[in-house]
Design a protein around this motif. Structure first.
Motif, PDB file in Angstrom:
ATOM      1  N   UNK A  47     -32.595  87.094  70.080  1.00 30.77           N
ATOM      2  CA  UNK A  47     -33.578  87.253  69.005  1.00 30.77           C
ATOM      3  C   UNK A  47     -34.223  85.920  68.642  1.00 30.77           C
ATOM      4  N   UNK A  48     -33.404  84.886  68.471  1.00 28.01           N
ATOM      5  CA  UNK A  48     -33.908  83.574  68.070  1.00 28.01           C
ATOM      6  C   UNK A  48     -34.866  83.009  69.113  1.00 28.01           C
ATOM      7  N   UNK A  49     -34.499  83.097  70.389  1.00 24.14           N
ATOM      8  CA  UNK A  49     -35.327  82.510  71.450  1.00 24.14           C
ATOM      9  C   UNK A  49     -36.596  83.329  71.682  1.00 24.14           C
ATOM     10  N   UNK A  50     -36.462  84.650  71.694  1.00 25.47           N
ATOM     11  CA  UNK A  50     -37.625  85.503  72.004  1.00 25.47           C
ATOM     12  C   UNK A  50     -38.675  85.501  70.911  1.00 25.47           C
ATOM     13  N   UNK A  51     -38.278  85.247  69.663  1.00 24.37           N
ATOM     14  CA  UNK A  51     -39.229  85.324  68.540  1.00 24.37           C
ATOM     15  C   UNK A  51     -39.792  83.975  68.114  1.00 24.37           C
ATOM     16  N   UNK A 304     -31.810  79.747  63.805  1.00 18.07           N
ATOM     17  CA  UNK A 304     -30.844  80.751  63.354  1.00 18.07           C
ATOM     18  C   UNK A 304     -30.707  80.720  61.837  1.00 18.07           C
ATOM     19  N   UNK A 305     -30.662  79.533  61.269  1.00 22.39           N
ATOM     20  CA  UNK A 305     -30.566  79.392  59.811  1.00 22.39           C
ATOM     21  C   UNK A 305     -31.809  79.955  59.120  1.00 22.39           C
ATOM     22  N   UNK A 306     -32.978  79.779  59.738  1.00 25.89           N
ATOM     23  CA  UNK A 306     -34.213  80.328  59.181  1.00 25.89           C
ATOM     24  C   UNK A 306     -34.148  81.851  59.126  1.00 25.89           C
ATOM     25  N   UNK A 307     -33.661  82.467  60.216  1.00 23.78           N
ATOM     26  CA  UNK A 307     -33.546  83.933  60.251  1.00 23.78           C
ATOM     27  C   UNK A 307     -32.576  84.430  59.190  1.00 23.78           C
ATOM     28  N   UNK A 308     -31.424  83.760  59.065  1.00 26.12           N
ATOM     29  CA  UNK A 308     -30.443  84.161  58.056  1.00 26.12           C
ATOM     30  C   UNK A 308     -31.006  84.000  56.640  1.00 26.12           C
ATOM     31  N   UNK A 309     -31.755  82.925  56.407  1.00 29.65           N
ATOM     32  CA  UNK A 309     -32.324  82.714  55.072  1.00 29.65           C
ATOM     33  C   UNK A 309     -33.351  83.789  54.743  1.00 29.65           C
ATOM     34  N   UNK A 310     -34.149  84.206  55.747  1.00 30.92           N
ATOM     35  CA  UNK A 310     -35.122  85.269  55.529  1.00 30.92           C
ATOM     36  C   UNK A 310     -34.434  86.599  55.230  1.00 30.92           C
TER      37      UNK A 310
END
Length: 316
Positions: A47-51, A304-310
């Protein structure tokens, strides 16, 4: 139990871990934790790499491919293993067993090819930085991935064909948690020399060659890094390779141990230890690879931290 031809059973019975049947439920706890961790970690990595377009670089694309392959490798065997431990679901159809054999060899071979491509990526980045972008283009990645898939597919299919050709008229009980090629072949009521020889040839010509090329590439990389004038530059160059080296060690050592254990028999290595180790080599690398790259790679860690924060902010 036997089909109309009389040569193949309708199903096999996977025993699990012989002698440790009473401990199956206990053993399932760490296995299930590792499997869930592998699924979550690799899914997050994909998810992190593809987005994130900033991560659409060769090193991260190879890493995303590795994460997908790790998921395939563990998901080929672990669900059936856990069903044996939890529900005493020992039956697996004859065709289902051969399908499992195919995907084990296919996923393992593809992962080995990806690790070789990642080593080539580090070789180009460190030894030929000026031509790196021109060499590792999107076109190169697509062609390399296609060749790897076709190469491993052509090697994995004969494992299934060789097993299908064998007559199984003595027993349909497999002393394992999943259908390993040699575990199935040993049940045949015929000579399995061809199976043994083919397994050795494929191990040497695919993963064996990959591992030798990886070692050679890192020999050249280390030689180039040691010639760098600055100690800081040497540290940075080595640091970009540490994660990949850790993944290589985690992948090849358990796999070759399991391969050798089948050849030397259980006089020197107990059957229980062999089966547990065979399960760990499809669990530990898929679980550890996202952790290794997530901890050591700044870009992945930050994204990854950005996704978790969102996700956290959306819940609130």
């Amino acid at each position: 139990m036997w089909n109309s031809t009389g040569f193949h059973p309708d199903y096999f019975l996977l025993i699990g871990i012989p002698g440790l049947e009473d401990s199956h439920l206990l053993i399932s706890i760490p296995f299930s934790i590792m499997y869930v961790s592998a699924l979550l970690g690799n899914s997050m990595l994909i998810l992190v790499i593809s987005t994130n377009e900033i991560l659409h670089q060769p090193m991260y694309i190879f890493l995303m491919m590795l994460a997908f392959c790790d998921t395939l490798l563990s998901s080929t065997t672990v669900p059936k293993t856990l069903s044996i431990f939890w529900f005493d679901s020992h039956e697996i159809s004859f065709n289902g067993c051969l399908t499992e054999v195919f995907f084990i060899h296919f996923a393992f071979g593809i992962e080995s090819s990806i690790l070789l491509l990642m080593a080539y990526d580090r070789y180009c980045a460190i030894c030929h930085p000026l031509t790196y972008a021109a060499t590792l283009t999107n076109s190169f990645i697509v062609k390399a991935a296609t060749i790897a898939v076709l190469r491993i597919f052509s090697m994995a299919v004969p494992f299934v064909l060789l097993l299908r050709k064998l007559p199984f008229q003595r027993s349909n009980v497999i002393e394992h948690t999943y259908c390993e090629h040699m575990s199935v072949a040993k049940l045949a009521s015929a000579d399995i020399l061809v199976n043994v020889v083919y397994g050795l040839i494929i191990a040497a010509s695919s993963s064996g060659v990959d591992m030798i090329l990886i070692i050679v590439s890192y020999g050249v990389i280390i030689s180039a890094v040691l010639r760098l004038p600055s100690s800081e530059d040497r540290f940075k160059a080595f640091n970009t390779c540490v994660s990949h080296i850790c993944v290589i060690i985690l992948f090849y050592i358990p796999a070759f141990f399991s391969f050798i254990a089948h050849r030397v028999g259980h006089r020197y290595i107990s059957l229980q230890f062999h089966i547990i180790f065979a399960n760990l080599y499809v669990l530990i690398p898929p679980m550890m690879n996202p952790i290794i790259y997530g901890v050591r790679t700044k870009e992945i860690r930050e994204r990854t931290l950005v996704i978790f924060s969102r996700l956290t902010s959306n819940r609130q």
